[in-house]
Scaffold this motif. Structure first.
Motif, PDB file in Angstrom:
ATOM      1  N   ASP A  32       0.804  -1.087  -0.090  1.00 18.77           N
ATOM      2  CA  ASP A  32      -0.205   0.061   0.082  1.00 18.77           C
ATOM      3  C   ASP A  32       0.955   1.312   0.076  1.00 18.77           C
ATOM      4  O   ASP A  32       0.154   2.518  -0.072  1.00 18.77           O
ATOM      5  CB  ASP A  32      -1.139   0.007   1.021  1.00 18.77           C
ATOM      6  CG  ASP A  32      -2.049  -0.877   0.899  1.00 18.77           C
ATOM      7  OD1 ASP A  32      -2.499  -0.928  -0.157  1.00 18.77           O
ATOM      8  OD2 ASP A  32      -2.705  -1.318   1.907  1.00 18.77           O
TER       9      ASP A  32
ATOM     10  N   GLN B 137       0.063   1.864  -3.530  1.00 15.19           N
ATOM     11  CA  GLN B 137      -1.145   2.331  -3.719  1.00 15.19           C
ATOM     12  C   GLN B 137      -1.648   3.537  -3.255  1.00 15.19           C
ATOM     13  O   GLN B 137      -2.464   4.144  -3.909  1.00 15.19           O
ATOM     14  CB  GLN B 137      -2.305   1.129  -3.043  1.00 15.19           C
ATOM     15  CG  GLN B 137      -3.649   1.280  -3.267  1.00 15.19           C
ATOM     16  CD  GLN B 137      -4.728   0.459  -3.201  1.00 15.19           C
ATOM     17  OE1 GLN B 137      -5.734   0.265  -3.554  1.00 15.19           O
ATOM     18  NE2 GLN B 137      -4.367  -0.643  -2.086  1.00 15.19           N
ATOM     19  N   GLY B 138      -1.091   3.927  -1.901  1.00 15.95           N
ATOM     20  CA  GLY B 138      -1.540   5.293  -1.624  1.00 15.95           C
ATOM     21  C   GLY B 138      -0.790   6.363  -2.633  1.00 15.95           C
ATOM     22  O   GLY B 138      -1.588   7.328  -2.847  1.00 15.95           O
ATOM     23  N   GLU B 139       0.302   6.250  -3.178  1.00 17.48           N
ATOM     24  CA  GLU B 139       0.729   7.016  -4.308  1.00 17.48           C
ATOM     25  C   GLU B 139      -0.259   7.012  -5.558  1.00 17.48           C
ATOM     26  O   GLU B 139      -0.526   8.102  -6.066  1.00 17.48           O
ATOM     27  CB  GLU B 139       1.923   6.618  -4.510  1.00 17.48           C
ATOM     28  CG  GLU B 139       3.113   6.797  -3.537  1.00 17.48           C
ATOM     29  CD  GLU B 139       4.595   6.274  -4.075  1.00 17.48           C
ATOM     30  OE1 GLU B 139       5.573   6.628  -3.302  1.00 17.48           O
ATOM     31  OE2 GLU B 139       4.519   5.517  -4.847  1.00 17.48           O
TER      32      GLU B 139
ATOM     33  N   LEU C  23      -3.491   6.124  -5.504  1.00 18.25           N
ATOM     34  CA  LEU C  23      -4.702   6.860  -5.280  1.00 18.25           C
ATOM     35  C   LEU C  23      -4.523   8.639  -5.176  1.00 18.25           C
ATOM     36  O   LEU C  23      -5.268   9.080  -5.789  1.00 18.25           O
ATOM     37  CB  LEU C  23      -5.280   6.256  -3.929  1.00 18.25           C
ATOM     38  CG  LEU C  23      -6.029   5.353  -4.091  1.00 18.25           C
ATOM     39  CD1 LEU C  23      -6.153   4.564  -2.468  1.00 18.25           C
ATOM     40  CD2 LEU C  23      -7.295   5.219  -4.585  1.00 18.25           C
ATOM     41  N   ALA C  24      -3.390   8.902  -4.670  1.00 13.24           N
ATOM     42  CA  ALA C  24      -3.287  10.251  -4.664  1.00 13.24           C
ATOM     43  C   ALA C  24      -2.947  10.892  -6.129  1.00 13.24           C
ATOM     44  O   ALA C  24      -3.645  12.007  -6.395  1.00 13.24           O
ATOM     45  CB  ALA C  24      -1.959  10.722  -3.855  1.00 13.24           C
TER      46      ALA C  24
ATOM     47  N   THR D  28      -6.389  10.940  -8.114  1.00 11.01           N
ATOM     48  CA  THR D  28      -7.145  11.712  -7.479  1.00 11.01           C
ATOM     49  C   THR D  28      -7.031  13.415  -8.029  1.00 11.01           C
ATOM     50  O   THR D  28      -7.749  13.915  -8.326  1.00 11.01           O
ATOM     51  CB  THR D  28      -7.121  11.813  -5.921  1.00 11.01           C
ATOM     52  OG1 THR D  28      -7.749  10.544  -5.527  1.00 11.01           O
ATOM     53  CG2 THR D  28      -8.264  12.733  -5.078  1.00 11.01           C
TER      54      THR D  28
ATOM     55  N   PHE E 128      -1.475   7.325   1.685  1.00 15.42           N
ATOM     56  CA  PHE E 128      -2.119   8.582   0.710  1.00 15.42           C
ATOM     57  C   PHE E 128      -2.028   9.908   1.078  1.00 15.42           C
ATOM     58  O   PHE E 128      -1.822  10.729   0.362  1.00 15.42           O
ATOM     59  CB  PHE E 128      -3.719   8.203   0.739  1.00 15.42           C
ATOM     60  CG  PHE E 128      -4.654   9.147   0.152  1.00 15.42           C
ATOM     61  CD1 PHE E 128      -4.804   8.935  -1.326  1.00 15.42           C
ATOM     62  CD2 PHE E 128      -5.145  10.085   0.739  1.00 15.42           C
ATOM     63  CE1 PHE E 128      -5.293  10.057  -1.988  1.00 15.42           C
ATOM     64  CE2 PHE E 128      -6.037  11.069   0.120  1.00 15.42           C
ATOM     65  CZ  PHE E 128      -6.213  11.074  -1.274  1.00 15.42           C
ATOM     66  N   SER E 129      -2.127   9.821   2.314  1.00 11.18           N
ATOM     67  CA  SER E 129      -2.092  11.274   2.911  1.00 11.18           C
ATOM     68  C   SER E 129      -0.661  12.000   2.759  1.00 11.18           C
ATOM     69  O   SER E 129      -0.495  13.231   2.252  1.00 11.18           O
ATOM     70  CB  SER E 129      -2.316  11.450   4.470  1.00 11.18           C
ATOM     71  OG  SER E 129      -3.590  10.988   4.798  1.00 11.18           O
TER      72      SER E 129
ATOM     73  N   PHE F 276      -0.973  12.469  -1.195  1.00 10.65           N
ATOM     74  CA  PHE F 276      -1.598  13.617  -1.647  1.00 10.65           C
ATOM     75  C   PHE F 276      -1.049  15.068  -1.353  1.00 10.65           C
ATOM     76  O   PHE F 276      -1.109  16.038  -2.168  1.00 10.65           O
ATOM     77  CB  PHE F 276      -2.850  13.378  -0.942  1.00 10.65           C
ATOM     78  CG  PHE F 276      -4.226  14.130  -1.559  1.00 10.65           C
ATOM     79  CD1 PHE F 276      -4.407  14.040  -2.825  1.00 10.65           C
ATOM     80  CD2 PHE F 276      -4.962  14.888  -0.788  1.00 10.65           C
ATOM     81  CE1 PHE F 276      -5.334  14.605  -3.460  1.00 10.65           C
ATOM     82  CE2 PHE F 276      -6.306  15.592  -1.334  1.00 10.65           C
ATOM     83  CZ  PHE F 276      -6.300  15.513  -2.554  1.00 10.65           C
TER      84      PHE F 276
ATOM     85  N   LEU G  91     -12.556   9.589   0.815  1.00  7.74           N
ATOM     86  CA  LEU G  91     -11.747   8.328   0.592  1.00  7.74           C
ATOM     87  C   LEU G  91     -11.922   7.184   1.716  1.00  7.74           C
ATOM     88  O   LEU G  91     -11.889   7.451   2.785  1.00  7.74           O
ATOM     89  CB  LEU G  91     -10.167   8.488   0.676  1.00  7.74           C
ATOM     90  CG  LEU G  91      -9.358   7.385   0.503  1.00  7.74           C
ATOM     91  CD1 LEU G  91      -9.445   6.488  -0.476  1.00  7.74           C
ATOM     92  CD2 LEU G  91      -7.975   7.766   0.607  1.00  7.74           C
TER      93      LEU G  91
ATOM     94  N   PRO H  17     -10.371   2.203  -2.434  1.00 10.26           N
ATOM     95  CA  PRO H  17      -9.200   1.362  -2.606  1.00 10.26           C
ATOM     96  C   PRO H  17      -9.640  -0.055  -2.980  1.00 10.26           C
ATOM     97  O   PRO H  17     -10.798  -0.451  -2.791  1.00 10.26           O
ATOM     98  CB  PRO H  17      -8.259   1.473  -1.401  1.00 10.26           C
ATOM     99  CG  PRO H  17      -9.352   1.967  -0.410  1.00 10.26           C
ATOM    100  CD  PRO H  17     -10.635   2.669  -1.054  1.00 10.26           C
TER     101      PRO H  17
END
Length: 398
Positions: A150, A153-155, A157-158, A161, A186-187, A190, A226, A254
């Protein structure tokens, strides 16, 4: 590679011949440990069936370890109770499994690796445990995963978005290793890209009412939410509550939220919601989907291809080792998964077995283009999906 070579010595010293699979030509037992009950129970049947699809392909070939057969033994991790996951894994080890395919969720996987895999020298290969923290677990080289971390995956998703022009997002996450790890990833990404996380709120699964959590999230002023959670538990219920209150215009989803049950219950109210799921949209994915459909595996949930790949890699590693002993498999995972070697794709497991039996080298590509790093992680790819007409449609691959 050094990690895995060290792991071989450790595994050999820990395992005993009496605990290994029948060494006289009987079936080779492999554990399949997944959340058959709990927050992802609607996703698990297709994951387990995809693993069985690879095992069946291996067995049908007649080429595995001189004609031996694989026998899958299932265990229920529950995906919510570390003690239950540990107990299920201990039962599988007691039954003589050579390796464990699983566990499914990150918390259960961490417990199984620490409490069962390491003490017993048993390799574990998860198709779906994605917590970034698992990259640093003290696994003695016995833990691998075909699902990407993840942290990536966080990157993704950011990035997707921001690409949609969204610069402010509220975040809710299931209060466990998976949720916290992905929310943090993600944070960070983002905010690095110029976005703002207006509020980040943990939620507990299994509650009857999420009005308080949704009210707090909505008060932050964001119009996009999210939801890092599970499709059969709190994540879906938070979306339902948000829809009932008219709190958000759109949802970002996600992997744990991508499933048939979400569409069946709420799909017609989620037009334009989007998210990410591990996997590709190329020829390998199409080949797997065709094989899966023939076997009656028709769900849209994540980690089906990764489950097929995990099962294939365990079998091919045993073939490469020429042995059904626990300690023999670890050093061969890199050998069969990584270049160089003859590429082996979906539906080509018999060819892989043949090449290995003749002393050749293979590079198992499979569904998800597996390539392990030094910590046993697969880099993987992600599909961006969007809900259109109450169905998930792939937009592009990241």
């Amino acid at each position: 590679m050094l990690k895995h070579l060290l792991a071989t010595t450790t595994a050999l010293s820990l395992a005993s011949g009496a605990a290994w699979a029948d060494g006289h030509g009987g079936p080779v037992r492999i554990g399949v440990l997944m959340g058959f009950t709990g927050p992802v129970e609607s996703l698990t049947p297709d994951m387990a069936a995809s693993a069985d699809l690879a095992f069946e392909e291996i067995n049908t070939s007649g080429l595995f370890l001189g004609g031996r057969q694989i026998e899958a033994s299932r265990g229920d991790s529950t995906c919510a109770d570390a003690s239950a996951a540990t107990a299920a894994a201990e039962r599988l080890v007691g039954e003589g499994v050579v390796a464990i395919l699983g566990a499914a969720c990150s918390g259960a996987t961490g417990a199984v690796v620490s409490n069962v895999a390491v003490p017993n020298g048993v390799l574990t290969l998860s198709p779906s445990a994605t917590s970034p923290g698992l990259s640093d677990i003290d696994d003695r080289g016995l833990f691998f995963r075909t699902a990407p971390s993840d942290a990536r995956q966080g990157e993704v998703l950011a990035e997707l978005t921001i690409a949609r022009g969204i610069d402010a997002v509220a975040v809710t996450y299931t209060n466990n290793d998976y949720g916290q790890g992905l929310a943090d990833a993600f944070s960070r990404a983002f905010e690095t890209l110029g976005g703002s996380v207006t509020v980040s709120v943990a939620h507990e699964d299994g509650r009857g009412d999420y009005t308080a959590e949704v009210s707090t999230l909505a008060a932050s002023g964001a119009t996009d939410l999210l939801v890092i959670g599970y499709v059969d538990q709190g994540g879906r219920q938070i979306i339902q509550t948000a829809l009932d209150l008219g709190a958000f215009d759109r949802f970002i989803l996600p992997d744990g939220m991508i499933g048939d049950t979400l569409l069946a219950d709420l799909g017609d109210q989620l037009e334009g919601s989007f998210g990410s799921v591990p996997g590709s949209d190329g020829d390998a994915a199409a080949s797997f989907d065709a094989l899966a459909a023939e076997a009656g595996i028709t769900g849209i949930g994540p980690f089906r291809g990764e489950s097929y790949d995990a099962a294939a890699l365990i079998a091919l590693s045993l073939q490469s080792a020429g042995s059904a002993e626990r300690g023999a498999i670890v050093e061969h995972m890199d050998r069969v998964a990584n270049a160089p070697g003859i590429p082996i794709g979906v539906g080509e497991l018999a060819e892989g077995l043949r090449i290995l039996s003749e002393g050749g080298d293979i590079d198992y590509v499979g569904v998800s283009n597996v390539e392990f790093d030094a910590s046993g992680n697969a880099s993987g790819t992600f599909r961006e999906v969007e809900i259109r007409g109450a169905a998930f449609e792939t937009q592009r691959v990241w």
